[in-house]
Structure formats: C-alpha cells, structure tokens
Design a protein around this motif. Structure first.
Motif, PDB file in Angstrom:
ATOM      1  N   LYS A   9     -42.838  19.446 -45.003  1.00  0.00           N
ATOM      2  CA  LYS A   9     -42.886  19.081 -46.420  1.00  0.00           C
ATOM      3  C   LYS A   9     -42.784  20.331 -47.294  1.00  0.00           C
ATOM      4  CE  LYS A   9     -45.477  16.253 -49.644  1.00  0.00           C
ATOM      5  NZ  LYS A   9     -46.639  15.390 -49.842  1.00  0.00           N
ATOM      6  N   ASN A  24     -39.309  21.384 -47.595  1.00  0.00           N
ATOM      7  CA  ASN A  24     -38.434  20.336 -48.134  1.00  0.00           C
ATOM      8  C   ASN A  24     -37.491  19.765 -47.077  1.00  0.00           C
ATOM      9  OD1 ASN A  24     -39.522  20.505 -50.748  1.00  0.00           O
ATOM     10  ND2 ASN A  24     -38.196  22.256 -51.191  1.00  0.00           N
ATOM     11  N   ASP A  75     -36.792  16.556 -44.680  1.00  0.00           N
ATOM     12  CA  ASP A  75     -37.089  15.128 -44.571  1.00  0.00           C
ATOM     13  C   ASP A  75     -37.553  14.808 -43.147  1.00  0.00           C
ATOM     14  OD1 ASP A  75     -37.243  12.399 -45.092  1.00  0.00           O
ATOM     15  OD2 ASP A  75     -35.100  12.083 -44.689  1.00  0.00           O
TER      16      ASP A  75
END
Length: 162
Positions: free
Chosen positions: A127, A130, A132
């Motif tokens: 996270k 960034n 997924d």
C-alpha cells in the motif's frame, strides 16, 4: 546460605535450562531441514538449488525490494528468512518460465514462503508503494500450511482459472 541465595540458584538453573531448550529447538529445526526427502535432497538443498539457478535473473531493484520486505525480520534471523523467500521466488520464476525476476514474482513468492501472520506487513508495504494487491488476493486467501504442502498444484489450478 540465605534464602535469597537459594532462590537465585534455582532461578539461574531454570534460566540456563530454558536457554538450552530454546537453542536446542532451533538446532533441531535446522537438523530437520537438512534431512533428505524422498527425492534425495533436503529442503536446504532445494533452497540452494533455486537460488543458484536464478541468481542471474535478479536485478538490483528487485534485490532492494526483497530487502525491504524482509526488513521487519529480526536481524538474527534475516539471512535465513531471505534465503527461504528468495528460493521460493526463484522456484515460482522457474515454474512460470520467466527470464527475469519481476516485482510480481517477488510478491507471489513472498506470499507462498511466509506464514499468514506476516502478510499484514506485506499488505502495508504494498500500500505504501501504491501497488494494487487485488491480483494477489487468491494467494493471500491460502494459508501457508495449505499452500506449502502442494503449492505447485494449487498454483497451477490458480493459473488455469485466470
């Protein structure tokens, strides 16, 4: 002798026995990893095999990413964890027929090689970067115990359903 001295000797005895038991436990685990399996190779032999076979596939960026992932492991155990995880990543890369180790391969191998309790850190780290996590949810849903036993057949089933 005083009562305090007696208690000190008893406590010291329990401490020594406890420390020897802990050391013995870790030595025994390492001994078990070195025992040959049905194929004649031990778990440690396979780990070294996959690391040696995929050493040329690692880029500097991928090595740094793996270092970030193993950073929460206590320094005393970090080398062992890194070797186990890197060997599983190499195994996944070979199974996929990859020419290089990619970030996706690292994440899949990390999930397979680590117990479920460590996945919380991986989710947090992904996270922060960034990345997924949704493509990796099927891997997260499998516990390490279920995955480690027949991980190859489970991986093939997962790959075929995509």
């Amino acid at each position: 002798m005083s009562v305090i001295g007696d208690y000190f000797i008893i406590l010291w005895g329990f401490l020594l026995i406890g420390l020897m038991a802990i050391g013995g436990y870790f030595m025994f685990r390492k001994f078990l990893k070195q025992l040959p399996k049905e194929d004649g190779k031990s778990d440690m032999d396979w780990e070294k095999h996959y690391i040696d076979k995929t050493r040329h596939m690692w880029g500097e960026e991928e090595k740094n990413f793996l270092e970030e992932l193993v950073s929460p492991v206590p320094e005393l155990f970090r080398d062992v964890a890194r070797q186990k995880i890197a060997s599983k990543i190499g195994e996944v890369a070979i199974e996929k027929g990859s020419k290089t180790i990619t970030q996706e391969t690292i994440i899949e191998g990390y999930i397979i090689a680590t117990p479920k309790r460590d996945h919380k850190f991986l989710r947090k780290k992904l996270k922060q970067k960034n990345i997924d996590v949704s493509p990796y949810e099927p891997f997260f849903k499998m516990s390490r115990e279920n995955y480690a036993e027949n991980w190859e057949s489970n991986y093939q089933k997962q790959k075929n359903t995509k």
